[in-house]
Design a protein around this motif. Structure first.
Motif, PDB file in Angstrom:
ATOM      1  N   THR A  10       0.822  -1.196   0.000  1.00 53.52           N
ATOM      2  CA  THR A  10       0.000   0.000   0.000  1.00 53.52           C
ATOM      3  C   THR A  10       0.865   1.258   0.000  1.00 53.52           C
ATOM      4  N   TYR A  11       0.253   2.377   0.395  1.00 54.04           N
ATOM      5  CA  TYR A  11       0.924   3.663   0.491  1.00 54.04           C
ATOM      6  C   TYR A  11       0.410   4.368   1.746  1.00 54.04           C
ATOM      7  N   LEU A 119       9.169   1.978  -7.990  1.00 54.44           N
ATOM      8  CA  LEU A 119       8.842   2.413  -9.341  1.00 54.44           C
ATOM      9  C   LEU A 119      10.130   2.754 -10.097  1.00 54.44           C
ATOM     10  N   PRO A 120      10.239   2.402 -11.367  1.00 54.60           N
ATOM     11  CA  PRO A 120       9.234   1.766 -12.229  1.00 54.60           C
ATOM     12  C   PRO A 120       9.340   0.252 -12.264  1.00 54.60           C
ATOM     13  N   GLU A 121       9.985  -0.367 -11.278  1.00 59.71           N
ATOM     14  CA  GLU A 121      10.194  -1.818 -11.273  1.00 59.71           C
ATOM     15  C   GLU A 121       9.286  -2.514 -10.269  1.00 59.71           C
ATOM     16  N   LEU A 122       8.120  -1.952 -10.016  1.00 51.20           N
ATOM     17  CA  LEU A 122       7.252  -2.496  -8.972  1.00 51.20           C
ATOM     18  C   LEU A 122       6.875  -3.950  -9.254  1.00 51.20           C
ATOM     19  N   GLU A 123       6.521  -4.250 -10.490  1.00 51.84           N
ATOM     20  CA  GLU A 123       6.118  -5.622 -10.819  1.00 51.84           C
ATOM     21  C   GLU A 123       7.249  -6.601 -10.541  1.00 51.84           C
ATOM     22  N   GLU A 124       8.449  -6.249 -10.955  1.00 45.69           N
ATOM     23  CA  GLU A 124       9.602  -7.127 -10.723  1.00 45.69           C
ATOM     24  C   GLU A 124       9.887  -7.280  -9.230  1.00 45.69           C
ATOM     25  N   TYR A 125       9.713  -6.199  -8.475  1.00 44.32           N
ATOM     26  CA  TYR A 125       9.948  -6.275  -7.034  1.00 44.32           C
ATOM     27  C   TYR A 125       8.920  -7.186  -6.362  1.00 44.32           C
ATOM     28  N   PHE A 140      -3.409  -5.824  -1.659  1.00 50.45           N
ATOM     29  CA  PHE A 140      -3.242  -4.437  -2.086  1.00 50.45           C
ATOM     30  C   PHE A 140      -4.335  -3.596  -1.439  1.00 50.45           C
ATOM     31  N   ASN A 141      -3.906  -2.666  -0.606  1.00 52.13           N
ATOM     32  CA  ASN A 141      -4.842  -1.813   0.124  1.00 52.13           C
ATOM     33  C   ASN A 141      -4.892  -0.432  -0.537  1.00 52.13           C
ATOM     34  N   THR A 142      -6.067  -0.023  -0.975  1.00 51.39           N
ATOM     35  CA  THR A 142      -6.216   1.243  -1.680  1.00 51.39           C
ATOM     36  C   THR A 142      -7.157   2.180  -0.927  1.00 51.39           C
ATOM     37  N   ARG A 143      -7.154   3.428  -1.376  1.00 46.67           N
ATOM     38  CA  ARG A 143      -8.078   4.432  -0.847  1.00 46.67           C
ATOM     39  C   ARG A 143      -8.238   5.520  -1.903  1.00 46.67           C
ATOM     40  N   ARG A 144      -9.377   6.152  -1.938  1.00 48.21           N
ATOM     41  CA  ARG A 144      -9.605   7.216  -2.906  1.00 48.21           C
ATOM     42  C   ARG A 144      -8.470   8.229  -2.840  1.00 48.21           C
ATOM     43  N   SER A 145      -7.877   8.522  -3.992  1.00 49.39           N
ATOM     44  CA  SER A 145      -6.708   9.392  -4.030  1.00 49.39           C
ATOM     45  C   SER A 145      -7.000  10.775  -3.462  1.00 49.39           C
ATOM     46  N   GLU A 146      -8.222  11.278  -3.647  1.00 54.92           N
ATOM     47  CA  GLU A 146      -8.578  12.590  -3.109  1.00 54.92           C
ATOM     48  C   GLU A 146      -8.543  12.591  -1.579  1.00 54.92           C
ATOM     49  N   GLU A 147      -8.978  11.507  -0.971  1.00 55.54           N
ATOM     50  CA  GLU A 147      -8.937  11.399   0.486  1.00 55.54           C
ATOM     51  C   GLU A 147      -7.501  11.305   0.986  1.00 55.54           C
ATOM     52  N   VAL A 148      -6.689  10.539   0.272  1.00 55.30           N
ATOM     53  CA  VAL A 148      -5.284  10.408   0.650  1.00 55.30           C
ATOM     54  C   VAL A 148      -4.586  11.759   0.585  1.00 55.30           C
ATOM     55  N   ASP A 170      -2.300   2.640  -7.689  1.00 54.46           N
ATOM     56  CA  ASP A 170      -3.553   1.879  -7.733  1.00 54.46           C
ATOM     57  C   ASP A 170      -3.679   1.099  -9.034  1.00 54.46           C
ATOM     58  N   MET A 171      -3.325   1.741 -10.140  1.00 56.95           N
ATOM     59  CA  MET A 171      -3.400   1.079 -11.442  1.00 56.95           C
ATOM     60  C   MET A 171      -2.464  -0.129 -11.497  1.00 56.95           C
ATOM     61  N   LEU A 172      -1.236   0.044 -10.984  1.00 56.14           N
ATOM     62  CA  LEU A 172      -0.274  -1.050 -10.992  1.00 56.14           C
ATOM     63  C   LEU A 172      -0.694  -2.166 -10.031  1.00 56.14           C
ATOM     64  N   PHE A 173      -1.239  -1.792  -8.883  1.00 56.14           N
ATOM     65  CA  PHE A 173      -1.725  -2.793  -7.929  1.00 56.14           C
ATOM     66  C   PHE A 173      -2.784  -3.686  -8.580  1.00 56.14           C
ATOM     67  N   ARG A 174      -3.766  -3.050  -9.218  1.00 56.63           N
ATOM     68  CA  ARG A 174      -4.870  -3.812  -9.815  1.00 56.63           C
ATOM     69  C   ARG A 174      -4.395  -4.659 -10.994  1.00 56.63           C
ATOM     70  N   ALA A 175      -3.466  -4.116 -11.761  1.00 59.17           N
ATOM     71  CA  ALA A 175      -2.934  -4.873 -12.892  1.00 59.17           C
ATOM     72  C   ALA A 175      -2.209  -6.125 -12.409  1.00 59.17           C
ATOM     73  N   TYR A 176      -1.447  -5.994 -11.337  1.00 63.02           N
ATOM     74  CA  TYR A 176      -0.724  -7.152 -10.799  1.00 63.02           C
ATOM     75  C   TYR A 176      -1.699  -8.169 -10.216  1.00 63.02           C
ATOM     76  N   ALA A 177      -2.692  -7.678  -9.482  1.00 65.56           N
ATOM     77  CA  ALA A 177      -3.664  -8.575  -8.869  1.00 65.56           C
ATOM     78  C   ALA A 177      -4.469  -9.325  -9.918  1.00 65.56           C
ATOM     79  N   ASP A 178      -4.746  -8.687 -11.045  1.00 65.20           N
ATOM     80  CA  ASP A 178      -5.550  -9.315 -12.088  1.00 65.20           C
ATOM     81  C   ASP A 178      -4.882 -10.557 -12.679  1.00 65.20           C
TER      82      ASP A 178
END
Length: 240
Positions: A10-11, A119-125, A140-148, A170-178
């Motif tokens: 997460t972040y 970044l930009p090697e998150l997937e490899e890490y 992967f724990n996310t939250r609305r970017s505006e709230e963050v 968030d985009m990379l998290f979801r892509a990896y999880a998919d």
């Protein structure tokens, strides 16, 4: 529990401390807090060792025989990335097991908020983490970017930069999880609202859903780090 290790990816200001509490309410589960991403330098070392080994093996670093003692990369071809992975795995697992005072925990892990460093090697890490902690689950724990962007220290940073960074993660998290069977995405709102997604998370982990335990976590105020008053803020400052 279906997994021997759980990593909360997460972040900052994502509600990960709350998720950590939910996971720690599961019998036999021990999820530690942040560790300043101490594993990431191991990944960087692995990548450098891999580069030295493969570049020499493929002849990228010169045509002269690399087995000759006068070769500038003499010995690099014998470096073993697999041995490094084995040693890194033993090291990290030993650190996690040291957290388990009862010695009876069935699932260990930690949460970390510093994945933007990868970044930009998150997937490899993330692949590296899977290799040194075999059988691990990534949450992967996310939250609305505006709230963050409005939360705590992040509201002092450039809003546009914060939003861009969070949305990219968030985009990379979801892509990896998919593409992974051992990954799950959950949002902060799912935890606080106790949605079906939270129940799905517990099912994914092979744990029983206990609303009473989750309510106990939700009703417990979170504890955050704060600098003690009167503590010197730099080597040259004085308590006063």
């Amino acid at each position: 529990m279906k997994y021997p290790y759980i990593l909360v990816v997460t972040y900052g200001r994502s509600g990960s401390t709350l998720l950590q509490g939910v996971l720690n309410s599961i019998d036999g589960c021990l999820i530690a807090g942040e560790n300043f991403n101490f594993i990431f330098p191991l990944y960087q070392s692995y990548r450098r060792l891999l580069s030295a080994n493969t570049h020499v093996a493929e002849g990228v670093l010169g045509s002269e025989n690399p087995h000759l003692p006068r070769h500038p990369f003499f010995g690099a071809r014998r470096l073993s990335p697999e041995l490094f992975l084995e040693d890194a795995s033993r090291l990290v697992i030993a650190q996690l097991r040291a957290l388990d005072e009862s010695k009876g925990t069935r699932c260990l892990g930690f949460k970390e908020i510093r994945y933007a460093e990868a970044l930009p090697e998150l997937e490899e890490y993330l692949d590296f983490l899977h290799r040194i902690l075999p059988g691990s689950a990534l949450i992967f724990n996310t939250r609305r970017s505006e709230e963050v962007a409005r939360s705590a220290w992040l509201k002092k940073q450039r809003r546009r930069d914060v939003l861009s960074r969070i949305q990219r993660l968030d985009m990379l998290f979801r892509a990896y999880a998919d593409k992974s069977l051992n990954a799950f995405v959950i949002d902060y709102s799912d935890c606080v609202r106790k949605t079906e997604r939270l129940k799905d998370l517990l099912q994914f982990l092979g744990a029983e859903y206990s609303e009473a335990r989750i309510d106990a976590v939700l009703n417990t105020p979170p504890q955050f780090f704060s600098r003690p008053r009167g503590r010197a803020t730099s080597p040259g400052s004085r308590n006063g």
